[in-house]
Enzyme design. Structure first.
Site, PDB file in Angstrom:
ATOM      1  N   HIS A 168     -15.218  -7.851   5.425  1.00 17.73           N
ATOM      2  CA  HIS A 168     -14.338  -7.687   4.266  1.00 17.73           C
ATOM      3  C   HIS A 168     -14.523  -8.759   3.205  1.00 17.73           C
ATOM      4  O   HIS A 168     -13.749  -8.859   2.270  1.00 17.73           O
ATOM      5  CB  HIS A 168     -12.865  -7.593   4.683  1.00 17.73           C
ATOM      6  CG  HIS A 168     -12.646  -6.524   5.709  1.00 17.73           C
ATOM      7  ND1 HIS A 168     -12.739  -5.188   5.398  1.00 17.73           N
ATOM      8  CD2 HIS A 168     -12.388  -6.579   7.032  1.00 17.73           C
ATOM      9  CE1 HIS A 168     -12.528  -4.473   6.500  1.00 17.73           C
ATOM     10  NE2 HIS A 168     -12.317  -5.289   7.500  1.00 17.73           N
ATOM     11  N   LYS A 226       0.836  -1.211   0.000  1.00 21.79           N
ATOM     12  CA  LYS A 226       0.000   0.000   0.000  1.00 21.79           C
ATOM     13  C   LYS A 226       0.858   1.243   0.000  1.00 21.79           C
ATOM     14  O   LYS A 226       0.514   2.248  -0.633  1.00 21.79           O
ATOM     15  CB  LYS A 226      -0.925  -0.011   1.203  1.00 21.79           C
ATOM     16  CG  LYS A 226      -1.932  -1.131   1.148  1.00 21.79           C
ATOM     17  CD  LYS A 226      -3.097  -0.860   2.078  1.00 21.79           C
ATOM     18  CE  LYS A 226      -4.180  -1.859   1.826  1.00 21.79           C
ATOM     19  NZ  LYS A 226      -3.771  -3.230   2.209  1.00 21.79           N
ATOM     20  N   ARG A 260      -5.549  -8.128 -10.706  1.00 20.74           N
ATOM     21  CA  ARG A 260      -6.063  -9.402 -11.233  1.00 20.74           C
ATOM     22  C   ARG A 260      -7.451  -9.176 -11.831  1.00 20.74           C
ATOM     23  O   ARG A 260      -8.030  -8.106 -11.671  1.00 20.74           O
ATOM     24  CB  ARG A 260      -6.198 -10.398 -10.078  1.00 20.74           C
ATOM     25  CG  ARG A 260      -7.139  -9.877  -9.008  1.00 20.74           C
ATOM     26  CD  ARG A 260      -7.453 -10.871  -7.915  1.00 20.74           C
ATOM     27  NE  ARG A 260      -8.519 -10.381  -7.043  1.00 20.74           N
ATOM     28  CZ  ARG A 260      -8.351  -9.569  -6.017  1.00 20.74           C
ATOM     29  NH1 ARG A 260      -7.150  -9.137  -5.698  1.00 20.74           N
ATOM     30  NH2 ARG A 260      -9.379  -9.175  -5.292  1.00 20.74           N
TER      31      ARG A 260
END
Ligand code: MV4
Length: 480
Positions: A234, A115, A291
């Site tokens: 999540h 990140k 992806r």
């Protein structure tokens, strides 16, 4: 490109092979011992067993997969999602062996896998980011100064984290030190990298992501947004395109920002740029997934594209066949992930055999499926059975179709997220479009679907009773 190996299993392996076949490309499946009779194995032109059931002895064995690819004269490898799909070393090793990796270059995977590296790569491009720091922090005194500047509540995130792992909300300064120490030790043990950083906590965001596609000639396009705010812990459960709340202006701004993110890392192929959207409709770049995503079908339906075909074309070095101006949004698409999980029991995996497994069919209904009746669900992998996708002229039509399709999806032998999906699509907050990432936590309790199931059981019992009485009438032969 004459032959593609799909380094994956389940619905995504079949999804990729379907397009490859349409393009006249031969397919190779790999499988573990428990997947010997799986649909993706039967579907492929060739199939090779690569190891035992646990994924670290099969689907995660990069070098072994590449060996198989070389033996079978494979031209390209498609990684699907999960497993090795975002493994930069795997992508690099494939290229070193003169095989095409259907995905971005390993450098882009590496940047976006961190990140902090991602923030660093995009910071020159004027992309909105959540107020915070773009450096790993360990010094608690510094952290206190920064947190005071940003203003509480703040969020501590792990640079190597994903899926919300290692995130900690800190409401006030007195908790900062202990929470930071915990976040660092958690990140160290989970990712082998203890780098953490601080951001302003956006309390009730919507999760909106932009699909991008890039070729090797410098062209990058976006295929609009997907709304993924309905998730639990999540884990996404429902996705849709377009988002019920984006205006054309905001959509265009977010799309352009996503294209810049892709350009910042010299991107190739299909990618997804994640944003948070706050209550005032400010958007912030979160991260990029390098992806093809689970929820890609909703983007395909509203744009009339085949994302796997585009992936293959740009991987072959071709120019993107479409430009941004060619694209527009037509209709509305919804996706429900069908997991073998028990929504009445905290979504624990529901193991067992698919005694009945009947898929709904009809106009506007698409099921990307990896299972069939009689199959046992392996405990070793993600328990997603299929994706139920509907497409209508309007959002309302797509919702109605979805409820009908859920009704006609017949699964017996395991518990699934089908009733949970019904709950979501019937909920006023979802139907009004007024929801955020707290939807599930805020509205869902198991007793809502429990009472729904009981109601249906009662109706079924009444119908059976009525039929019984009718049958008795007609069957009774008067005794003389
Ligand atoms: C956030 C946030 C609020 N503020 N960052 C969760 C997973 C990871 N990709 C980023 N996540 C979040 N980052 C700031 N500064 C809230 C989340 C978040 C979230 C994001 C997307 C979808 C669902 C979520 C659920 C809880 C928290």
């Amino acid at each position: 490109m004459k032959k593609i190996l799909v380094a994956n299993r389940g619905e995504i392996a079949i999804r990729v092979m379907t397009t490859a076949r349409k393009m006249g490309i031969k397919t190779v499946a790999i499988y573990s011992t428990v997947d010997r009779n799986a649909p993706h194995v039967k579907f492929a032109d060739e199939a090779v067993c690569i190891g035992e059931a646990p994924s670290n002895q099969s689907y995660l064995l990069g070098s072994k997969i590449i060996e198989v690819a070389k033996q079978l004269n494979v031209d390209a490898i498609h990684p699907g999602y999960g497993f090795l799909s975002e493994n930069a070393d795997f992508a690099e090793e494939i290229e070193k062996n003169n095989i095409i990796f259907i995905g971005p270059k390993s450098k882009a995977i590496k940047i976006m896998g961190s990140k902090l590296a991602a923030k660093d790569a995009v910071k020159a491009y004027g992309i909105p980011m959540v107020p915070g720091i773009d450096q790993a922090i360990t010094d608690i005194t510094k952290a206190k100064v920064i947190a005071a500047e940003i203003g509480f509540p703040i969020l501590i995130k792990a640079s190597a984290g994903g899926g919300g792992k290692g995130m900690r909300v800190v409401e006030e300064e007195k908790d900062l030190e202990s929470q930071m120490n915990r976040a660092i030790s958690e990140a160290t043990s989970a990712f082998g990298d203890g780098s953490v950083f601080i951001e302003k906590y956006v309390a009730s965001p919507r999760h909106i992501e932009i699909q991008v596609m890039a070729d090797s000639h410098g062209n990058v396009i976006h295929l609009f947004e997907r709304e993924c705010s309905v998730q639990r812990r999540h884990q996404k459960v429902v996705e849709e395109a377009p988002s019920a709340i984006l205006t054309p202006e905001l959509r265009s701004k977010m799309g352009n920002a996503a294209v810049k993110v892709a350009k910042a890392c010299d991107y190739l192929g299909a990618g997804t740029v994640e944003f948070l959207l706050d209550e005032n409709h400010n958007f912030y770049f979160l991260e990029m997934n390098t992806r093809l995503q689970v929820e890609h079908p909703v983007s395909e339906l509203i744009t009339g594209t085949d994302l796997v075909a585009l992936q293959i074309q740009v991987a072959r070095g071709e120019k993107l066949p479409i430009q941004q101006e060619d694209l527009s949004i037509k209709g509305h698409a919804l996706e429900l992930r069908i997991y073998a999980e028990d929504p009445l029991n905290d979504f624990l995996p529901s193991v067992g055999t698919l005694e009945t497994y009947k898929i709904p069919i009809g106009k506007g209904i698409r099921v990307d499926n990896g299972f069939e009746e009689g199959m046992e669900i392996p405990i070793y992998y993600d328990p997603m059975l299929a994706k139920l996708i509907t497409y209508g002229t309007t959002r309302e039509e797509a919702i109605q179709l979805m409820l009908l399709a859920i009704e006609n999806y017949n699964i017996k032998g395991v518990q699934t997220t089908l009733p949970f999906g019904k709950f979501v699509f019937e909920h006023d907050a979802f139907r009004s479009g007024n929801f955020d990432t707290h939807f599930v936590k805020k509205y869902f309790t198991p007793d809502i679907i429990q009472s729904e199931i009981e109601k249906e059981a009662k109706i079924a019992a009444l119908i059976a009773m009525k039929q019984y009485i009718e049958d008795q009438k007609t069957l009774r032969i008067p005794t003389l």
